[in-house]
Design an enzyme around this catalytic site. Structure first.
Site, short mmCIF file in Angstrom:
data_model
loop_
_atom_site.label_atom_id
_atom_site.label_comp_id
_atom_site.label_asym_id
_atom_site.label_seq_id
_atom_site.Cartn_x
_atom_site.Cartn_y
_atom_site.Cartn_z
N ASP A 51 1.87 5.90 3.77
CA ASP A 51 2.84 5.64 4.84
C ASP A 51 2.41 6.36 6.13
OD1 ASP A 51 3.43 8.18 4.00
OD2 ASP A 51 5.57 7.84 3.66
N SER A 52 1.27 7.07 6.06
CA SER A 52 0.65 7.59 7.28
C SER A 52 0.24 6.44 8.20
CB SER A 52 -0.56 8.46 6.95
OG SER A 52 -1.41 7.81 6.02
N ASP A 90 2.20 3.83 -1.00
CA ASP A 90 3.37 4.69 -0.79
C ASP A 90 4.66 3.89 -0.75
OD1 ASP A 90 2.93 7.45 -0.64
OD2 ASP A 90 2.08 7.29 1.38
N LYS A 120 3.12 5.42 -5.00
CA LYS A 120 3.23 6.87 -4.84
C LYS A 120 4.62 7.17 -4.27
CE LYS A 120 0.87 9.42 -1.62
NZ LYS A 120 1.98 10.01 -0.82
N GLU A 122 7.31 10.60 -3.05
CA GLU A 122 7.36 12.02 -2.69
C GLU A 122 8.55 12.73 -3.33
OE1 GLU A 122 7.28 12.59 1.58
OE2 GLU A 122 5.40 11.46 1.80
N GLU A 189 -0.08 18.52 -1.40
CA GLU A 189 -0.42 18.55 0.02
C GLU A 189 -0.12 19.92 0.63
OE1 GLU A 189 0.86 15.20 2.35
OE2 GLU A 189 0.27 16.15 4.24
#
Ligand code: KIV
Length: 271
Positions: A51-52, A90, A120, A122, A189
């Site tokens: 999602d970057s 993501d 993925k 978070e 991270e």
């Protein structure tokens, strides 16, 4: 693009075995077809459609604005290019935190509409029901602990996480929980290297670090950062393998000059 059947696809099981055999896992992000083709050809084990993309492709300040539809669009482009590597996508902010059924629906859309191989997500304890729901539907899930950019407004800063004992202890417990819930790997991270080493030794699933030191099972970077395209972003953990920002800008300047001076196109460059 047609799939070359002679190329053996990397799977989540390959990554599990790589940890077992002490072979490091190399992962990079990609968001579009052309980049993913080069990254796959370069021998990468896994591509993260991160999602970057919200920052790198769309120019937003954070990862929060990107939508599920936009993530699916990026994932579709990457899947068309990736012949060999595993493709992980993501789940964007707001598509899995509120309730497990919504989390599963979001993951199913990604898998069905993009053809990616895993998602993925978070967080740890606080999203365990969502993780279980997705894993139990047969969708491979990669966890993400430490600096989780979707929580940036709660953290208030992009500084190193889990330097204090309590946060470090929670991170170790969360990593064990992710393994128990059936995640196939976990991104760590921006955490201290010795903590990442401890986590890596305490779970059987691979850890993929970004700013987490060398004692993890693999590394991931944002491809635009490692190619030096995002010129103002230079955290300590980043190794820049090229300076494409300067090279591309110089090439564009040369093209502009060539057009304006009528040096381009020449006799060979016309019909
Ligand atoms: O979105 C992303 O690029 C990521 C990496 C930084 C791990 O989550």
């Amino acid at each position: 693009m047609s799939i070359n059947k002679d190329i053996k696809r990397i799977t989540t099981e390959t990554l599990r075995l790589m940890k077992f055999e002490n072979k490091k896992i190399a992962m990079l992000t990609s968001y579009d077809f052309t980049m993913a083709q080069m990254v796959d050809k370069g021998g990468i084990d896994a591509i993260l459609v991160g999602d970057s993309a919200s920052n790198v492709m769309a120019g937003h300040e954070t990862t929060l604005p990107i939508t599920l539809d936009q993530m699916i669009y990026h994932a579709q482009s990457v899947v068309r290019a990736a012949q060999r590597c595993l493709v992980v996508v993501d789940l964007p902010f707001g598509t899995y935190q509120s309730d497990p059924q919504k989390a599963l629906d979001s993951a199913v859309r990604i898998m069905k509409e993009s053809g990616a191989h895993a998602v993925k997500i978070e967080g740890g304890e606080e999203i365990k029901k969502s993780i279980s729901k997705i894993v139990n539907a047969g969708i491979p899930v990669m966890g993400h602990l430490g600096l989780t950019p979707q929580s940036i407004y709660q953290f208030g800063t992009y500084k190193v996480r889990a330097k204090e004992k309590d946060e470090a202890q929670k991170l170790i417990e969360d990593a064990r929980l992710l393994e128990e819930l059936g995640c196939f790997a976990v991104v760590l991270e921006k955490i201290p290297a010795d903590l990442a080493q401890k986590v890596t030794a305490s779970i059987q699933i691979p850890t993929i670090g970004i700013g987490a030191g060398p004692h993890v099972d693999g590394q991931v970077l944002v491809v635009h950062d490692m190619l030096g395209m995002t010129f103002e972003f230079k955290p300590r953990f980043l190794r820049q393998y090229m300076n494409l920002h300067d090279e591309i800008t110089a090439a564009v300047q040369k093209y502009v000059n060539d057009v304006k001076s009528q040096e381009f196109p020449n006799e060979k460059e016309q019909y």
